[in-house]
Design a protein around this motif. Structure first.
Motif, short mmCIF file in Angstrom:
data_model
loop_
_atom_site.label_atom_id
_atom_site.label_comp_id
_atom_site.label_asym_id
_atom_site.label_seq_id
_atom_site.Cartn_x
_atom_site.Cartn_y
_atom_site.Cartn_z
N PRO A 60 50.92 9.48 -17.46
CA PRO A 60 50.87 9.30 -18.92
C PRO A 60 51.01 7.84 -19.36
O PRO A 60 50.40 7.43 -20.35
N PHE A 61 51.77 7.03 -18.61
CA PHE A 61 51.92 5.60 -18.95
C PHE A 61 50.59 4.87 -18.73
O PHE A 61 50.21 4.00 -19.51
N ALA A 62 49.89 5.24 -17.64
CA ALA A 62 48.58 4.64 -17.37
C ALA A 62 47.58 5.02 -18.46
O ALA A 62 46.81 4.19 -18.95
N ILE A 63 47.61 6.31 -18.87
CA ILE A 63 46.69 6.78 -19.93
C ILE A 63 46.98 6.05 -21.24
O ILE A 63 46.07 5.64 -21.97
N ARG B 48 43.59 0.06 -24.85
CA ARG B 48 42.42 -0.79 -24.60
C ARG B 48 41.14 -0.16 -25.15
O ARG B 48 40.25 -0.86 -25.60
N PHE B 49 41.06 1.19 -25.08
CA PHE B 49 39.85 1.91 -25.55
C PHE B 49 40.29 3.00 -26.54
O PHE B 49 40.29 4.19 -26.21
N PRO B 50 40.65 2.62 -27.77
CA PRO B 50 41.24 3.59 -28.71
C PRO B 50 40.31 4.73 -29.12
O PRO B 50 40.79 5.78 -29.53
N LYS B 51 39.00 4.56 -29.01
CA LYS B 51 38.09 5.63 -29.46
C LYS B 51 37.83 6.68 -28.38
O LYS B 51 37.26 7.73 -28.66
N ILE B 52 38.25 6.40 -27.16
CA ILE B 52 38.02 7.37 -26.07
C ILE B 52 39.15 8.40 -26.05
O ILE B 52 40.33 8.04 -26.02
N GLU B 53 38.77 9.67 -26.08
CA GLU B 53 39.76 10.75 -26.04
C GLU B 53 40.03 11.12 -24.58
O GLU B 53 39.09 11.38 -23.82
N VAL B 54 41.29 11.14 -24.19
CA VAL B 54 41.66 11.48 -22.81
C VAL B 54 42.47 12.77 -22.82
O VAL B 54 43.45 12.90 -23.55
N LEU C 157 38.17 5.31 -14.34
CA LEU C 157 38.26 5.18 -12.88
C LEU C 157 38.44 3.72 -12.48
O LEU C 157 39.27 3.40 -11.62
N ASP C 158 37.68 2.83 -13.11
CA ASP C 158 37.81 1.39 -12.81
C ASP C 158 39.19 0.87 -13.20
O ASP C 158 39.80 0.09 -12.48
N PHE C 159 39.68 1.33 -14.36
CA PHE C 159 41.00 0.91 -14.85
C PHE C 159 42.09 1.34 -13.87
O PHE C 159 42.98 0.55 -13.51
N LEU C 160 42.03 2.60 -13.41
CA LEU C 160 43.05 3.10 -12.47
C LEU C 160 42.99 2.35 -11.14
O LEU C 160 44.02 2.01 -10.57
N GLY C 161 41.75 2.09 -10.67
CA GLY C 161 41.60 1.38 -9.40
C GLY C 161 42.15 -0.05 -9.47
O GLY C 161 42.72 -0.55 -8.50
N LYS C 162 42.03 -0.68 -10.64
CA LYS C 162 42.46 -2.07 -10.78
C LYS C 162 43.93 -2.18 -11.20
O LYS C 162 44.69 -2.99 -10.66
N ASP C 163 44.35 -1.33 -12.16
CA ASP C 163 45.68 -1.49 -12.77
C ASP C 163 46.62 -0.31 -12.57
O ASP C 163 47.77 -0.37 -13.02
N GLY C 164 46.16 0.78 -11.94
CA GLY C 164 46.97 1.99 -11.82
C GLY C 164 48.32 1.75 -11.16
O GLY C 164 49.34 2.34 -11.56
N TRP C 165 48.37 0.85 -10.18
CA TRP C 165 49.61 0.58 -9.44
C TRP C 165 50.74 0.09 -10.35
O TRP C 165 51.93 0.28 -10.06
N ARG C 166 50.37 -0.55 -11.47
CA ARG C 166 51.39 -1.12 -12.36
C ARG C 166 52.30 -0.06 -12.97
O ARG C 166 53.40 -0.36 -13.43
N LEU D 18 53.36 2.86 -11.51
CA LEU D 18 54.21 3.62 -10.59
C LEU D 18 55.67 3.32 -10.92
O LEU D 18 56.02 2.18 -11.23
N PRO D 19 56.55 4.32 -10.88
CA PRO D 19 57.93 4.15 -11.36
C PRO D 19 58.71 2.99 -10.75
O PRO D 19 59.48 2.34 -11.43
N ASN D 20 58.48 2.68 -9.47
CA ASN D 20 59.27 1.62 -8.86
C ASN D 20 58.69 0.22 -9.10
O ASN D 20 59.20 -0.76 -8.63
N THR D 21 57.55 0.17 -9.86
CA THR D 21 56.97 -1.15 -10.17
C THR D 21 56.89 -1.40 -11.66
O THR D 21 56.59 -2.49 -12.07
N ARG D 22 57.15 -0.34 -12.46
CA ARG D 22 56.98 -0.51 -13.91
C ARG D 22 58.13 -1.32 -14.49
O ARG D 22 59.28 -1.11 -14.15
#
Length: 308
Positions: free
Chosen positions: A114-117, A123-129, A293-302, A304-308
């Motif tokens: 949910p934090f990644a979403i 960044r993309f406010p018009k996209i519904e997730v 998918l590109d966002f998760l691949g590039k920034d998803g790691w940020r 994770l609970p032990n890195t946030r």
């Protein structure tokens, strides 16, 4: 016959077959489709005439698909997914929306997805997730059925061609209540856990599978006390002293910080797996899902609970 099948096939026929499969009877399927029983029967009869094969058969448990019917059902799922994609593309072209992304995540990932979403949505406010949470088995089935654009999980389903992007490390430990007899020990041998009661996730959970593989490898049969379908309930049970648990580090971040749970320093642990963002290789991703998918691949790691 093949030419007639593809030329004369209708979406109503396919939806009739799908509804009977899901509902188990023609009566229930008719209610679901807001049609009469004879109308549903006619659609099925026409579809079977085109296929020149029986697609459905009556069994003691209701109506069931034949092998040929199962092939047609797979076609229906792909067509419904294509229709949804088309509708979304038209909405985007008309400027009615920024598009949609359908995501799934195994329940252990709900502590960071949910934090990644939220970051993606800023960044993309018009996209519904949309986000669907389930155990490994449930998310795997959703991915297989074209329901999801992207799934966040550990290992991909073995029977699917997928594209994966790694998100980061996923360690697993054994935890106990703060006053457990082994809590302060600097080293714990596996054999010392033989008498302990384990609180575990339900069958079909990735964490449960990983725990079973670990104990098989070290030759120990753990004593299972209770199986629960929620990491939160497992943590509460362990804190109450009902047993110990093999669990993802990402689910116990706050409890470790607060001292309500402790990691037992068991030889051979942690078991470290990888988180992945996964999509079916044969599912065409529209621009919003590709952006996620590109966002998760590039920034998803940020996230994770032990890195946030």
């Amino acid at each position: 016959m093949a030419g007639h099948f593809t030329r004369d096939l209708t979406i109503r026929q396919l939806r009739a077959l799908s509804a009977v499969h899901e509902a188990g009877s023609i009566t229930s399927a008719a209610n679901r489709l807001n049609l009469t029983q004879p109308a549903v029967t006619l659609q099925l009869r026409n579809l079977q005439a085109l296929a020149e094969l029986p697609l459905i058969q009556r069994t003691g448990d209701g109506m069931a698909l034949t092998d040929a019917g199962a092939h047609v059902l797979a076609l229906i799922e792909r067509i419904e997914a294509a229709l949804k994609d088309c509708e979304q593309s038209l909405d985007m072209i008309a400027g009615r929306s920024g598009g949609r992304v359908a995501m799934g995540a195994v329940s252990t990932a709900k502590y960071f997805v949910p934090f990644a979403i939220a970051a993606f949505s800023r960044r993309f406010p018009k996209i519904e997730v949309t986000l669907r949470i389930g155990n490994r088995e449930e998310i795997r089935d959703a991915l297989r059925g074209y329901d999801l654009d992207i799934a966040v999980m550990g290992a991909p389903p073995a029977d699917l061609e997928v594209e994966m992007k790694p998100l980061g490390r996923h360690p697993h430990y054994i935890v106990a209540a703060a006053d457990h007899r082994l809590a302060r020990r600097r080293h714990v041998e596996i054999s010392e856990l033989a008498g302990e009661t384990f609180i575990t996730r339900e069958q079909g959970s990735g964490t449960r599978m990983l725990m079973q593989q670990f104990f098989e490898r070290v030759g120990l049969a753990p004593k299972i006390g209770m199986a629960m379908d929620s990491n939160e309930t497992i943590k509460q049970a362990v804190m109450a002293g009902l047993g110990i648990a093999f669990i993802s580090q990402h689910t116990i971040h706050h409890e470790l910080e607060d001292g309500r749970l402790v990691v037992l320093k068991v030889r051979g642990l942690p078991i470290v797996r990888q988180w992945h963002a996964i999509r079916r290789a044969d599912k065409i991703l529209l621009p919003p899902a590709k952006a996620m998918l590109d966002f998760l691949g590039k920034d998803g790691w940020r996230y994770l609970p032990n890195t946030r």
